[in-house]
Write a protein that holds these residues in place. Structure first.
Motif, PDB file in Angstrom:
ATOM      1  N   ASN A  10       6.709  15.792 -10.170  1.00  0.00           N
ATOM      2  CA  ASN A  10       5.822  15.288  -9.121  1.00  0.00           C
ATOM      3  C   ASN A  10       4.753  14.371  -9.694  1.00  0.00           C
ATOM      4  O   ASN A  10       4.437  13.341  -9.105  1.00  0.00           O
ATOM      5  CB  ASN A  10       5.174  16.443  -8.357  1.00  0.00           C
ATOM      6  N   GLU A  11       4.195  14.711 -10.825  1.00  0.00           N
ATOM      7  CA  GLU A  11       3.200  13.847 -11.466  1.00  0.00           C
ATOM      8  C   GLU A  11       3.796  12.500 -11.818  1.00  0.00           C
ATOM      9  O   GLU A  11       3.176  11.455 -11.624  1.00  0.00           O
ATOM     10  CB  GLU A  11       2.653  14.516 -12.725  1.00  0.00           C
ATOM     11  N   TRP A  12       5.014  12.509 -12.327  1.00  0.00           N
ATOM     12  CA  TRP A  12       5.680  11.267 -12.711  1.00  0.00           C
ATOM     13  C   TRP A  12       5.979  10.412 -11.477  1.00  0.00           C
ATOM     14  O   TRP A  12       5.796   9.198 -11.484  1.00  0.00           O
ATOM     15  CB  TRP A  12       6.970  11.575 -13.471  1.00  0.00           C
ATOM     16  N   LEU A  13       6.420  11.048 -10.402  1.00  0.00           N
ATOM     17  CA  LEU A  13       6.753  10.302  -9.190  1.00  0.00           C
ATOM     18  C   LEU A  13       5.509   9.703  -8.537  1.00  0.00           C
ATOM     19  O   LEU A  13       5.564   8.614  -7.962  1.00  0.00           O
ATOM     20  CB  LEU A  13       7.465  11.217  -8.184  1.00  0.00           C
ATOM     21  N   LEU A  14       4.394  10.408  -8.613  1.00  0.00           N
ATOM     22  CA  LEU A  14       3.170   9.936  -7.974  1.00  0.00           C
ATOM     23  C   LEU A  14       2.316   9.058  -8.880  1.00  0.00           C
ATOM     24  O   LEU A  14       1.292   8.535  -8.452  1.00  0.00           O
ATOM     25  CB  LEU A  14       2.343  11.132  -7.486  1.00  0.00           C
ATOM     26  N   HIS A  15       2.741   8.878 -10.113  1.00  0.00           N
ATOM     27  CA  HIS A  15       1.964   8.109 -11.081  1.00  0.00           C
ATOM     28  C   HIS A  15       1.753   6.667 -10.624  1.00  0.00           C
ATOM     29  O   HIS A  15       0.652   6.143 -10.672  1.00  0.00           O
ATOM     30  CB  HIS A  15       2.657   8.137 -12.448  1.00  0.00           C
ATOM     31  N   ASN A  16       2.791   6.000 -10.186  1.00  0.00           N
ATOM     32  CA  ASN A  16       2.708   4.607  -9.721  1.00  0.00           C
ATOM     33  C   ASN A  16       3.123   4.532  -8.262  1.00  0.00           C
ATOM     34  O   ASN A  16       4.004   3.771  -7.883  1.00  0.00           O
ATOM     35  CB  ASN A  16       3.612   3.698 -10.560  1.00  0.00           C
ATOM     36  N   GLN A  17       2.417   5.283  -7.445  1.00  0.00           N
ATOM     37  CA  GLN A  17       2.751   5.356  -6.033  1.00  0.00           C
ATOM     38  C   GLN A  17       2.466   4.029  -5.344  1.00  0.00           C
ATOM     39  O   GLN A  17       1.438   3.398  -5.566  1.00  0.00           O
ATOM     40  CB  GLN A  17       1.941   6.464  -5.365  1.00  0.00           C
ATOM     41  N   VAL A  18       3.390   3.601  -4.501  1.00  0.00           N
ATOM     42  CA  VAL A  18       3.234   2.384  -3.718  1.00  0.00           C
ATOM     43  C   VAL A  18       3.045   2.813  -2.271  1.00  0.00           C
ATOM     44  O   VAL A  18       3.877   3.521  -1.711  1.00  0.00           O
ATOM     45  CB  VAL A  18       4.475   1.473  -3.849  1.00  0.00           C
ATOM     46  N   ILE A  19       1.936   2.371  -1.664  1.00  0.00           N
ATOM     47  CA  ILE A  19       1.680   2.795  -0.296  1.00  0.00           C
ATOM     48  C   ILE A  19       2.438   1.916   0.686  1.00  0.00           C
ATOM     49  O   ILE A  19       2.734   0.750   0.409  1.00  0.00           O
ATOM     50  CB  ILE A  19       0.173   2.796   0.029  1.00  0.00           C
ATOM     51  N   THR A  20       2.741   2.487   1.841  1.00  0.00           N
ATOM     52  CA  THR A  20       3.449   1.743   2.873  1.00  0.00           C
ATOM     53  C   THR A  20       2.458   0.915   3.673  1.00  0.00           C
ATOM     54  O   THR A  20       1.240   1.072   3.550  1.00  0.00           O
ATOM     55  CB  THR A  20       4.177   2.706   3.829  1.00  0.00           C
ATOM     56  N   GLU A  22       1.949   1.111   6.847  1.00  0.00           N
ATOM     57  CA  GLU A  22       1.260   2.012   7.771  1.00  0.00           C
ATOM     58  C   GLU A  22       0.107   2.733   7.068  1.00  0.00           C
ATOM     59  O   GLU A  22      -0.976   2.874   7.628  1.00  0.00           O
ATOM     60  CB  GLU A  22       2.243   3.023   8.361  1.00  0.00           C
ATOM     61  N   GLN A  23       0.319   3.183   5.841  1.00  0.00           N
ATOM     62  CA  GLN A  23      -0.741   3.842   5.091  1.00  0.00           C
ATOM     63  C   GLN A  23      -1.890   2.874   4.813  1.00  0.00           C
ATOM     64  O   GLN A  23      -3.060   3.244   4.904  1.00  0.00           O
ATOM     65  CB  GLN A  23      -0.210   4.396   3.774  1.00  0.00           C
ATOM     66  N   GLU A  27      -5.785   3.319   6.050  1.00  0.00           N
ATOM     67  CA  GLU A  27      -6.902   3.270   5.110  1.00  0.00           C
ATOM     68  C   GLU A  27      -7.899   2.177   5.502  1.00  0.00           C
ATOM     69  O   GLU A  27      -9.111   2.384   5.448  1.00  0.00           O
ATOM     70  CB  GLU A  27      -6.405   3.030   3.690  1.00  0.00           C
ATOM     71  N   ALA A  28      -7.395   1.023   5.906  1.00  0.00           N
ATOM     72  CA  ALA A  28      -8.274  -0.082   6.308  1.00  0.00           C
ATOM     73  C   ALA A  28      -9.072   0.308   7.549  1.00  0.00           C
ATOM     74  O   ALA A  28     -10.277   0.043   7.628  1.00  0.00           O
ATOM     75  CB  ALA A  28      -7.451  -1.336   6.572  1.00  0.00           C
ATOM     76  N   ALA A  29      -8.430   0.945   8.502  1.00  0.00           N
ATOM     77  CA  ALA A  29      -9.131   1.372   9.721  1.00  0.00           C
ATOM     78  C   ALA A  29     -10.188   2.413   9.382  1.00  0.00           C
ATOM     79  O   ALA A  29     -11.292   2.395   9.940  1.00  0.00           O
ATOM     80  CB  ALA A  29      -8.134   1.933  10.722  1.00  0.00           C
ATOM     81  N   TYR A  30      -9.875   3.311   8.471  1.00  0.00           N
ATOM     82  CA  TYR A  30     -10.839   4.342   8.083  1.00  0.00           C
ATOM     83  C   TYR A  30     -12.068   3.715   7.417  1.00  0.00           C
ATOM     84  O   TYR A  30     -13.191   3.999   7.787  1.00  0.00           O
ATOM     85  CB  TYR A  30     -10.184   5.345   7.136  1.00  0.00           C
ATOM     86  N   TYR A  31     -11.847   2.837   6.455  1.00  0.00           N
ATOM     87  CA  TYR A  31     -12.966   2.240   5.727  1.00  0.00           C
ATOM     88  C   TYR A  31     -13.811   1.341   6.618  1.00  0.00           C
ATOM     89  O   TYR A  31     -15.023   1.288   6.490  1.00  0.00           O
ATOM     90  CB  TYR A  31     -12.486   1.483   4.496  1.00  0.00           C
ATOM     91  N   THR A  32     -13.174   0.619   7.533  1.00  0.00           N
ATOM     92  CA  THR A  32     -13.964  -0.249   8.408  1.00  0.00           C
ATOM     93  C   THR A  32     -14.726   0.567   9.446  1.00  0.00           C
ATOM     94  O   THR A  32     -15.739   0.101   9.968  1.00  0.00           O
ATOM     95  CB  THR A  32     -13.085  -1.288   9.125  1.00  0.00           C
TER      96      THR A  32
END
Length: 49
Positions: A10-20, A22-23, A27-32
């Motif tokens: 799991n650590e290896w798979l999430l190391h270079n995670q690419v967001i979709t 939609e994600q 995130e943009a809506a949350y920060y704004t």
């Protein structure tokens, strides 16, 4: 047969995670929504009295 530790895998798979897209939109809506709106700055303009 090859065996892996689940935690290491799991650590290896999430190391270079690419967001979709939609994600990224979420995130943009949350920060704004939490950031204050910056005040308009009048550079070089006089204040009317």
């Amino acid at each position: 047969m090859i065996y892996f530790k689940k935690l290491e895998l799991n650590e290896w798979l999430l190391h270079n995670q690419v967001i979709t897209v939609e994600q990224a939109k979420l995130e943009a809506a949350y920060y704004t929504s939490i950031l204050p709106i910056p005040k308009k700055k009048n550079y070089g303009k006089r204040n009317k009295q």
